[in-house]
Design a protein around this motif. Structure first.
Motif, PDB file in Angstrom:
ATOM      1  N   HIS A  61      15.030 -18.695  45.797  1.00 14.62           N
ATOM      2  CA  HIS A  61      14.360 -17.391  45.765  1.00 14.62           C
ATOM      3  C   HIS A  61      14.438 -16.781  44.363  1.00 14.62           C
ATOM      4  O   HIS A  61      15.106 -17.308  43.486  1.00 14.62           O
ATOM      5  N   TYR A  62      13.756 -15.648  44.189  1.00  8.55           N
ATOM      6  CA  TYR A  62      13.908 -14.910  42.931  1.00  8.55           C
ATOM      7  C   TYR A  62      15.384 -14.584  42.726  1.00  8.55           C
ATOM      8  O   TYR A  62      16.128 -14.383  43.693  1.00  8.55           O
ATOM      9  N   THR A  63      15.771 -14.500  41.469  1.00 12.11           N
ATOM     10  CA  THR A  63      17.123 -13.996  41.168  1.00 12.11           C
ATOM     11  C   THR A  63      16.953 -12.716  40.340  1.00 12.11           C
ATOM     12  O   THR A  63      15.817 -12.343  40.018  1.00 12.11           O
ATOM     13  N   ALA A  64      18.049 -12.107  39.937  1.00 12.20           N
ATOM     14  CA  ALA A  64      17.963 -10.978  38.997  1.00 12.20           C
ATOM     15  C   ALA A  64      17.265 -11.487  37.734  1.00 12.20           C
ATOM     16  O   ALA A  64      17.437 -12.652  37.352  1.00 12.20           O
ATOM     17  N   ALA A  65      16.487 -10.615  37.076  1.00 10.35           N
ATOM     18  CA  ALA A  65      15.713 -11.044  35.901  1.00 10.35           C
ATOM     19  C   ALA A  65      16.618 -11.666  34.835  1.00 10.35           C
ATOM     20  O   ALA A  65      16.266 -12.676  34.223  1.00 10.35           O
ATOM     21  N   ALA A  66      17.782 -11.101  34.611  1.00 14.77           N
ATOM     22  CA  ALA A  66      18.649 -11.592  33.535  1.00 14.77           C
ATOM     23  C   ALA A  66      19.465 -12.811  33.947  1.00 14.77           C
ATOM     24  O   ALA A  66      20.180 -13.379  33.129  1.00 14.77           O
ATOM     25  N   GLY A  67      19.360 -13.214  35.203  1.00 16.28           N
ATOM     26  CA  GLY A  67      20.090 -14.403  35.654  1.00 16.28           C
ATOM     27  C   GLY A  67      21.121 -14.074  36.713  1.00 16.28           C
ATOM     28  O   GLY A  67      21.476 -12.902  36.896  1.00 16.28           O
ATOM     29  N   ILE A  68      21.619 -15.124  37.401  1.00 13.77           N
ATOM     30  CA  ILE A  68      22.613 -14.878  38.454  1.00 13.77           C
ATOM     31  C   ILE A  68      23.935 -14.467  37.799  1.00 13.77           C
ATOM     32  O   ILE A  68      24.301 -14.983  36.733  1.00 13.77           O
ATOM     33  N   PRO A  69      24.650 -13.512  38.419  1.00 11.41           N
ATOM     34  CA  PRO A  69      25.860 -12.960  37.777  1.00 11.41           C
ATOM     35  C   PRO A  69      26.877 -14.042  37.422  1.00 11.41           C
ATOM     36  O   PRO A  69      27.493 -13.982  36.354  1.00 11.41           O
ATOM     37  N   PRO A 249      23.773  -7.390  21.568  1.00 12.68           N
ATOM     38  CA  PRO A 249      24.234  -6.038  21.874  1.00 12.68           C
ATOM     39  C   PRO A 249      23.539  -5.551  23.154  1.00 12.68           C
ATOM     40  O   PRO A 249      22.385  -5.921  23.411  1.00 12.68           O
ATOM     41  N   LEU A 250      24.233  -4.731  23.915  1.00 16.63           N
ATOM     42  CA  LEU A 250      23.730  -4.332  25.254  1.00 16.63           C
ATOM     43  C   LEU A 250      22.287  -3.838  25.258  1.00 16.63           C
ATOM     44  O   LEU A 250      21.491  -4.246  26.116  1.00 16.63           O
ATOM     45  N   ALA A 251      21.926  -2.991  24.290  1.00 19.32           N
ATOM     46  CA  ALA A 251      20.578  -2.399  24.300  1.00 19.32           C
ATOM     47  C   ALA A 251      19.526  -3.500  24.145  1.00 19.32           C
ATOM     48  O   ALA A 251      18.470  -3.456  24.786  1.00 19.32           O
ATOM     49  N   ILE A 252      19.818  -4.482  23.291  1.00 23.46           N
ATOM     50  CA  ILE A 252      18.838  -5.565  23.072  1.00 23.46           C
ATOM     51  C   ILE A 252      18.787  -6.459  24.309  1.00 23.46           C
ATOM     52  O   ILE A 252      17.707  -6.833  24.783  1.00 23.46           O
ATOM     53  N   ALA A 253      19.953  -6.791  24.858  1.00 27.76           N
ATOM     54  CA  ALA A 253      19.980  -7.650  26.053  1.00 27.76           C
ATOM     55  C   ALA A 253      19.192  -6.980  27.182  1.00 27.76           C
ATOM     56  O   ALA A 253      18.392  -7.628  27.874  1.00 27.76           O
ATOM     57  N   LYS A 254      19.357  -5.679  27.329  1.00 25.29           N
ATOM     58  CA  LYS A 254      18.660  -4.971  28.406  1.00 25.29           C
ATOM     59  C   LYS A 254      17.154  -4.977  28.161  1.00 25.29           C
ATOM     60  O   LYS A 254      16.356  -5.229  29.081  1.00 25.29           O
ATOM     61  N   ALA A 255      16.757  -4.744  26.895  1.00 26.78           N
ATOM     62  CA  ALA A 255      15.316  -4.727  26.576  1.00 26.78           C
ATOM     63  C   ALA A 255      14.696  -6.098  26.863  1.00 26.78           C
ATOM     64  O   ALA A 255      13.616  -6.196  27.447  1.00 26.78           O
ATOM     65  N   VAL A 256      15.387  -7.154  26.447  1.00 28.04           N
ATOM     66  CA  VAL A 256      14.859  -8.512  26.658  1.00 28.04           C
ATOM     67  C   VAL A 256      14.767  -8.803  28.162  1.00 28.04           C
ATOM     68  O   VAL A 256      13.762  -9.338  28.642  1.00 28.04           O
ATOM     69  N   ALA A 257      15.800  -8.416  28.911  1.00 29.13           N
ATOM     70  CA  ALA A 257      15.791  -8.674  30.365  1.00 29.13           C
ATOM     71  C   ALA A 257      14.668  -7.883  31.032  1.00 29.13           C
ATOM     72  O   ALA A 257      13.972  -8.394  31.917  1.00 29.13           O
TER      73      ALA A 257
END
Ligand code: PLP
Length: 388
Positions: A61-69, A249-257
């Motif tokens: 199935h779909y997972t979270a956009a950034a990947g499985i935890p 960095p968190l802000a970039i990781a979040k933007a990419v995700a």
């Protein structure tokens, strides 16, 4: 009909060559293919089995956009143990190969006109992706053995520079940037307030004592300005699974995700389970792959060194030789593209012309091919040169 942006796009020259080779092969022409940018081995069994199990157990199935935890946590732990960094799982984004993550990164970082410093020879994908993001690639030509230096970099910094791109070990040269040079590059990034994008996809494949270092381990103070990109394609022979990762960095990781979430959603759930096994299965698979490449590199190095007129620096990493054919170019055969086309036509040996890497006068020979293919290839190149 097409947008101006897309009209600028140059299709991937290596994929185009690959399509031509496959068409010749379908027509029954036996080609010695030394143009490949991927390990020719199969994905190791335990990793493949984890993918099969994911399918059979309904992990489809779909997972979270950034990947499985659990994969993001495993990648953070893997990077932290290797580089003594302090990445949190939230700083990791798993995506559809490192290529797609590079694209998303440039989209997330570039404003129109922002300059990105890229040394050449280079993988042409970077240049196209930067342009598609509205950025301007500023190319910095290097001479053999093609080591990116802080000195070369500094000369090209302008008020518009935003990003330094690093690829070590490099495609197509195999060059590895030494730690002391990385330290100087890190210092420049801080002095001029620049971001760093470091593509470390060939990190596990090196052949000299000097193990490739990541700029974030050489100077941890650049962690807050660096996007580290890596993946499973080259080290675990997983190109077809399409899975890579980024640490930022968190802000970039979040933007990419977030951007990925609007494009592909996540990468394949099956590939994510396989990647988790790749990381937890230790280094056995990677070592086997590296040993095979080491043997082939030695073979090609010996064979090439006996062919007069070809010059090259033995690659410290990756799986390519980048060879100069400048001595053979003339009015009848003015470019490396012509040289490679003639080699393919006469000897049925495929290598990639340097023009595909913004470096005319060279070809890239991949040793991601079996020993018997490499042997045939080297004989073909020798015969071709004798016939010139
Ligand atoms: N970075 C470099 C320098 C490469 O040469 C390649 C593939 O050839 C990639 C990234 C892409 O790897 P992936 O399969 O993870 O998209």
């Amino acid at each position: 009909m097409l947008s101006q942006k897309i009209q600028q796009l140059q299709p991937s020259p290596t994929l185009a060559l690959d399509a031509r080779i496959k068409a010749m092969q379908r027509a029954g022409v036996p080609i010695v293919n030394l143009s490949l940018g991927e390990p020719d081995m199969a994905t190791p069994d335990p990793i493949a089995a984890a993918g099969v199990l994911a399918i059979q157990s309904g992990f489809t199935h779909y997972t979270a956009a950034a990947g499985i935890p659990e994969l993001r946590a495993a990648i953070a732990a893997h990077l932290n143990s290797k580089h003594t960094t302090t990445y949190l799982p939230e700083q990791i984004v798993v995506g559809v190969g490192s290529k797609a993550l590079l694209y998303l990164t440039f989209q997330a970082l570039c404003n129109p006109g922002d300059e990105v410093l890229v040394s050449t020879p280079t993988w042409s994908t970077y240049l196209e992706q930067i342009k598609q993001a509205g950025g301007v690639p500023v190319t910095i030509p290097l001479a053999s053995p093609f080591i990116f230096t802080a000195e070369a970099l500094q000369k090209n910094i302008s008020p518009k520079t935003k990003i330094i791109l690093i690829n070590s070990p490099a495609n197509p040269t195999g060059a590895i940037i030494p730690a002391d040079e990385l330290a100087k590059i890190a210092a420049l990034a801080k002095e001029y307030n620049l971001l760093i994008v470091t593509d470390e996809i060939y990190e596990e494949l090196y052949y000299t004592e000097s193990k490739p270092r990541s700029i974030v381990s050489v100077d941890p103070t650049v962690l807050d300005r660096t996007v580290l990109i890596n993946g499973f394609s080259k080290a675990y022979a997983m190109t077809g699974w399409r899975i890579g990762y980024l640490a930022a960095p968190l802000a970039i990781a979040k933007a990419v995700a977030d951007l990925q979430g609007q494009i592909t959603s996540n990468t394949s759930s099956i590939a994510q389970k396989a990647a988790l096994t790749a990381l937890s299965s230790g280094n056995t698979a990677v070592h086997q792959l590296k040993n095979t490449f080491t043997e082939r590199r030695t073979f090609v190095h010996n064979a090439l060194s006996k062919i007069p007129g070809l010059t090259y620096a033995a690659p410290a990493g990756a799986f390519y030789f980048f060879v100069s054919v400048q001595k053979f170019l003339n009015a009848k055969m003015p470019t490396a593209t012509d040289w490679c086309a003639k080699l393919l036509e006469k000897e049925k040996v495929a290598v990639v012309p340097g023009e595909a890497f913004a470096a005319p006068g060279y070809f890239r020979l991949s040793f991601a091919a079996s020993m018997s293919e490499l042997q045939k290839g080297m004989e073909g190149i020798q015969r071709f040169i004798d016939s010139l």
